[in-house]
Design a protein around this motif. Structure first.
Motif, PDB file in Angstrom:
ATOM      1  N   PRO A  49      25.988  74.532  41.265  1.00 25.83           N
ATOM      2  CA  PRO A  49      24.699  74.640  40.552  1.00 25.83           C
ATOM      3  C   PRO A  49      23.680  75.421  41.376  1.00 25.83           C
ATOM      4  O   PRO A  49      23.778  75.498  42.604  1.00 25.83           O
ATOM      5  N   LYS A  50      22.700  75.988  40.678  1.00 22.86           N
ATOM      6  CA  LYS A  50      21.647  76.740  41.364  1.00 22.86           C
ATOM      7  C   LYS A  50      20.390  75.879  41.443  1.00 22.86           C
ATOM      8  O   LYS A  50      20.073  75.130  40.531  1.00 22.86           O
ATOM      9  N   PHE A  51      19.707  75.999  42.575  1.00 22.45           N
ATOM     10  CA  PHE A  51      18.470  75.249  42.784  1.00 22.45           C
ATOM     11  C   PHE A  51      17.325  76.238  42.892  1.00 22.45           C
ATOM     12  O   PHE A  51      17.350  77.158  43.711  1.00 22.45           O
TER      13      PHE A  51
ATOM     14  N   PRO B 111      11.351  67.533  37.233  1.00 23.84           N
ATOM     15  CA  PRO B 111      11.015  68.064  38.566  1.00 23.84           C
ATOM     16  C   PRO B 111      10.044  67.164  39.330  1.00 23.84           C
ATOM     17  O   PRO B 111       9.916  67.297  40.551  1.00 23.84           O
ATOM     18  N   GLU B 112       9.394  66.233  38.654  1.00 21.60           N
ATOM     19  CA  GLU B 112       8.481  65.324  39.357  1.00 21.60           C
ATOM     20  C   GLU B 112       9.216  64.324  40.246  1.00 21.60           C
ATOM     21  O   GLU B 112       8.620  63.700  41.126  1.00 21.60           O
ATOM     22  N   LEU B 113      10.496  64.132  40.002  1.00 21.37           N
ATOM     23  CA  LEU B 113      11.272  63.173  40.792  1.00 21.37           C
ATOM     24  C   LEU B 113      11.627  63.811  42.138  1.00 21.37           C
ATOM     25  O   LEU B 113      12.206  64.894  42.204  1.00 21.37           O
ATOM     26  N   ARG B 114      11.261  63.122  43.196  1.00 20.65           N
ATOM     27  CA  ARG B 114      11.508  63.631  44.546  1.00 20.65           C
ATOM     28  C   ARG B 114      12.762  62.953  45.111  1.00 20.65           C
ATOM     29  O   ARG B 114      12.837  61.716  45.169  1.00 20.65           O
TER      30      ARG B 114
ATOM     31  N   SER C 106      17.780  69.031  48.131  1.00 26.69           N
ATOM     32  CA  SER C 106      16.720  68.028  48.126  1.00 26.69           C
ATOM     33  C   SER C 106      15.424  68.680  47.659  1.00 26.69           C
ATOM     34  O   SER C 106      15.272  69.900  47.712  1.00 26.69           O
ATOM     35  N   THR C 107      14.493  67.871  47.228  1.00 30.73           N
ATOM     36  CA  THR C 107      13.183  68.419  46.854  1.00 30.73           C
ATOM     37  C   THR C 107      12.295  68.483  48.091  1.00 30.73           C
ATOM     38  O   THR C 107      12.214  67.505  48.862  1.00 30.73           O
TER      39      THR C 107
END
Length: 806
Positions: free
Chosen positions: A803-805, A660-663, A626-627
């Motif tokens: 995947p990597k975050f 990346p702006e999408l939360r 999650s962001t």
């Protein structure tokens, strides 16, 4: 009721063309005699039981026939089945006598479940009804209440069910009695289950397969089933298959199955015939068991089977309105349906009930005479209606600590391989009270570890004969389900793993069992039993190699439709959560547990401690994908299911990289029932808790393993659900690649990311102005991926790397 026209009662089958030498297979017994006093007592037991059974169908008053029957004595609605009752009371009387004579431990499973009047009458005579229902005391008041309320709102139903003392089988749907009986005797070495199979029921597929149950009974460790095929010749409106088979045909069939066949058919001296046959059968059972328990097991032992030929509706009305009743289908249900308004039928009923001479059978108090009591076991625990196995036999399993089998977080492992190792140790710690019942799929489902310290219990195979074994593997889901039910209802714990697409074969069996359990819990005298535990694997998400026929998650919906008190559906996302779930389900009681998981290696997202906390909650926010730990999201992405959840995680990684702006808040749901509307299920989240987890107002996209309509049904009633979208299995797919299965059912990472864009654009202007650009970019990814699959016949590389975050 329309039916075929017969020119004689009880017509005999046409002769077969089999050679007369086949008749040598028949078991012939030396001429036996039965003490006259025993014969008289058995006959009077039957007269009393048949009288009560017939009265239950018709009478609401005058239950002892103290006067002539009047129209007003007849119930307004006549419900029940008479035709099978005389055969059932015949068997019941002799089982009582045999138990008393030989001190046997016995259960009675009745395949013709609609013969409830016969069983309830017999239970009243032996005092078992009074034991559990004081209002049915063995006196005038008790019998009046039993007869007058039968098949009414205030009384017993017309089918045997969990309210019937001694019953471990729901009689509403035919075909399962024999398999249930075999399950009941497994690991019950001193128990004999006598199972009556009606010749109509014997036409069903589950029964046809269940004759093979003897091949899964190790006589060293288990008891025995004594099947009685009751051939009375008729179904509702025509003759039965078995009623039209002659002796040679039946001998050839059942000898081939592995039985010794004894015919019981001497109607002139039926008591001597049946008693001698049952005594022989018990002797044969003891011989087989003694050999096995002495270390010299008989190879392919031939177990006893009785074929009992008696007329349909025996002792009832012979003929009326020009039609035969006894010995025909006209006696199947209510032989005199117009007795309340037709004088001729009323008189026929008077003559019928009077023929039993009830004044000779009952005392002034309403109880039965001592002669009838003389054939009933004197010890209550020996009576068929009071066997402890039928209502209080639960043995709590001794379970190992599941965390001892856990996988390190960050690795990859098959959940089935891991739980296989856990189940192996469950077998070690519970060598006589836990079994696994599976179609021929253990190896395919990566569960071979369960065989580390045990084997398959298949007695007809020289490589597994006489070695015991905790695993019953037979390619019949019906048999597996029947075995599981009988094993569970008599106190033990069972596990049923299966390919996802084929559990639906036992859908109605599972529903019938859940109905039985509901009624059992409402009786208040039934104790708890272990839950039924299904493990559903080889799911549609990884059945791309077998094709469309193997893609079917509908069993989830079947469980969801059960009463909330019974239904439990879990979709653990990794190996550790699956371990926690299996451990929880094996120690649970009274539920239908369905666990859905993957046999393929998948990422291990959670440590054992995190997995335990996650499973206890039923759902949680997965902060790592999650962001900003899921705070203040534009959209909520929820994954339910193993591969489905991986696509959600991958979608979150794509979104983080491309916008990346999408939360986003990512949630995994492992306990499906938490989504139910508040108050509709014990696990359902309150509205406040649901909003805390999924937010009160942000768009939610569910990526779900099953059919989307199932999730819609669960969520229905929760406020503000117009913000939710659901993707799931769409009946699309064939022989293709794993990722193509995700694409064609629109649950792939690209489709999840598109759903996130649509939802987030409502609130986030930065997303909104780029939505079209990114949406078409994801469409391009879908097209390019499918083109690659079509060209190379495999998925692109690294599709399943975590995947990597950043």
């Amino acid at each position: 009721m329309p039916g075929e026209v017969i020119d004689r009662p009880n017509p005999q089958p046409l002769p077969s063309h089999l050679p007369d030498s086949v008749d040598q297979l028949r078991i012939q017994l030396e001429h036996a005699t039965l003490d006259q006093s025993a014969c008289d007592a058995l006959m009077k037991f039957r007269r009393a039981a048949n009288y009560i059974a017939a009265a239950m169908i018709f009478l609401q008053d005058n239950v002892y026939l103290k006067r002539e029957i009047k129209h007003e004595d007849i119930k307004p609605r006549l419900l029940g089945h008479w035709g099978t009752c005389p055969g059932l009371t015949l068997v019941y009387s002799h089982l009582n006598y045999l138990i008393r004579q030989q001190n046997l431990n016995m259960l009675f499973v009745v395949g013709p479940g609609h013969g409830a009047p016969a069983i309830l009458a017999s239970l009243w005579l032996e005092g078992s009804l009074e034991r559990f229902y004081p209002q049915y005391s063995r006196n005038a008041d008790g019998l009046h209440r039993l007869i007058s309320t039968f098949s009414t709102t205030a009384g017993f139903p017309s089918h045997i069910n969990a309210e019937t003392p001694g019953a471990i089988h729901e009689g509403g749907e035919l075909g399962y009695a024999l398999a249930v009986s075999f399950g009941a005797v497994m690991d019950n070495p001193d128990l004999i289950v006598t199972c009556v199979v009606g010749d109509g029921e014997a036409e069903s597929g589950p029964t046809a397969t269940s004759w093979h149950g003897i091949k899964y009974i190790d006589p060293k460790e288990s008891g025995a089933v004594l099947p009685i095929l009751h051939v009375n010749g008729f179904k509702i409106s025509e003759r039965t298959i078995f009623g039209c088979m002659d002796h040679k045909e039946l001998l050839a069939l059942f000898t081939g199955y592995g039985y010794q066949v004894r015919f019981v058919e001497n109607l002139d001296d039926i008591d001597t015939d049946l008693h001698a046959s049952m005594t022989w059968a018990v002797r044969e059972i003891r011989k087989i068991q003694h050999a096995a328990r002495s270390g010299k097991p008989i190879t392919k032992p031939r177990w006893p089977l009785l074929i009992m030929r008696t007329p349909k509706g025996w002792s009832g009305p012979k003929k009326l309105h020009g039609e035969f009743i006894e010995g025909s289908f006209h006696s199947h249900q209510v032989p005199l349906p117009n007795a309340k308004k037709d004088k001729e039928e009323l008189q026929a009923l008077q003559d019928w009930l009077s023929s039993y001479k009830p004044h000779e059978l009952f005392r002034d108090t309403g109880d039965v005479i001592d002669e009838i009591l003389s054939i009933i076991p004197t010890v209550d625990s020996k009576k068929l209606g009071q066997r402890f196995e039928a209502y209080k036999g639960y043995l709590k399993p001794d379970l190992p600590a599941w965390k001892d089998f856990a996988i390190q977080k960050g690795g990859q492992e098959s959940a089935m391989k891991v739980i296989g190792r856990l189940i192996d140790q469950v077998f070690v710690k519970n060598p006589h009270s836990v079994r696994l019942f599976s179609p021929d799929e253990l190896e395919s489902n990566k569960l071979s570890a369960v065989l580390s310290h045990t084997g398959r219990n298949f007695q007809w195979d020289q490589f597994s004969n006489a070695q015991g074994g905790r695993v019953i593997e037979v390619l019949s889901e019906h048999m597996c389900q029947g075995f599981l039910q009988g094993y569970t209802l008599t106190g033990r714990t069972g596990i049923f793993p299966s390919y996802e697409s084929f559990l639906g074969i036992v859908h109605t069996m599972m529903v019938q069992y859940s109905k039985f359990m509901k009624m059992a819990q409402e009786t208040k005298w039934h104790y708890d039993v272990s839950s039924i535990n299904y493990i559903e694997t080889s799911t549609w998400t990884r059945q791309e190699h077998n094709g469309f026929s193997h893609q079917n998650p509908s069993f989830i919906g079947a469980v969801l439709k059960l009463k909330p008190s019974a239904a439990r559906v879990y979709l653990p996302p990794d190996a550790n959560t699956f371990l926690s779930t299996v451990h929880h389900c094996l120690k649970s009681r009274n539920y239908i547990n369905l666990m859905v998981g993957s046999k393929q290696p998948t990422p291990v997202y959670l440590s054992p401690e995190e997995a335990e906390s996650h499973c206890r909650a039923g759902a949680s926010v997965w902060k790592f994908c999650s962001t900003d730990d899921g705070l203040d999201p534009d959209v909520v992405l929820a994954g339910i299911g193993v591969e489905i959840m991986f696509e959600v995680i991958y979608a979150a990684a794509i979104l983080r990289e491309r916008i990346p702006e999408l939360r986003v808040r990512v949630i995994n749901v492992t306990d499906l029932m938490i989504l139910e509307n508040e108050g509709s299920h014990p696990h359902a989240l309150t509205t406040e808790t649901f909003d805390n987890l999924f937010t009160p107002d942000r768009p939610i996209h569910f990526n779900y393993h099953g059919y989307p309509t199932e999730l819609q049904g669960l969520l229905f009633g929760r406020p503000r659900l117009d913000r939710a979208t659901i993707a799931g299995y769409m009946e699309e797919g064939s022989t293709t690649t794993p990722f193509d299965m995700m694409i064609v059912n629109r649950v792939s990472r690209f489709h999840v990311a598109q759903a996130a864009l649509r939802g987030a654009s409502v609130r986030n202007e930065r997303v909104r102005i780029r939505q079209q650009e990114l949406y078409t970019e994801l469409n391009h990814d879908i097209v390019e991926t499918r083109n690659y699959i079509m060209k190379h016949h495999e998925d692109p590389k690294d599709m399943y790397s975590m995947p990597k975050f950043t």
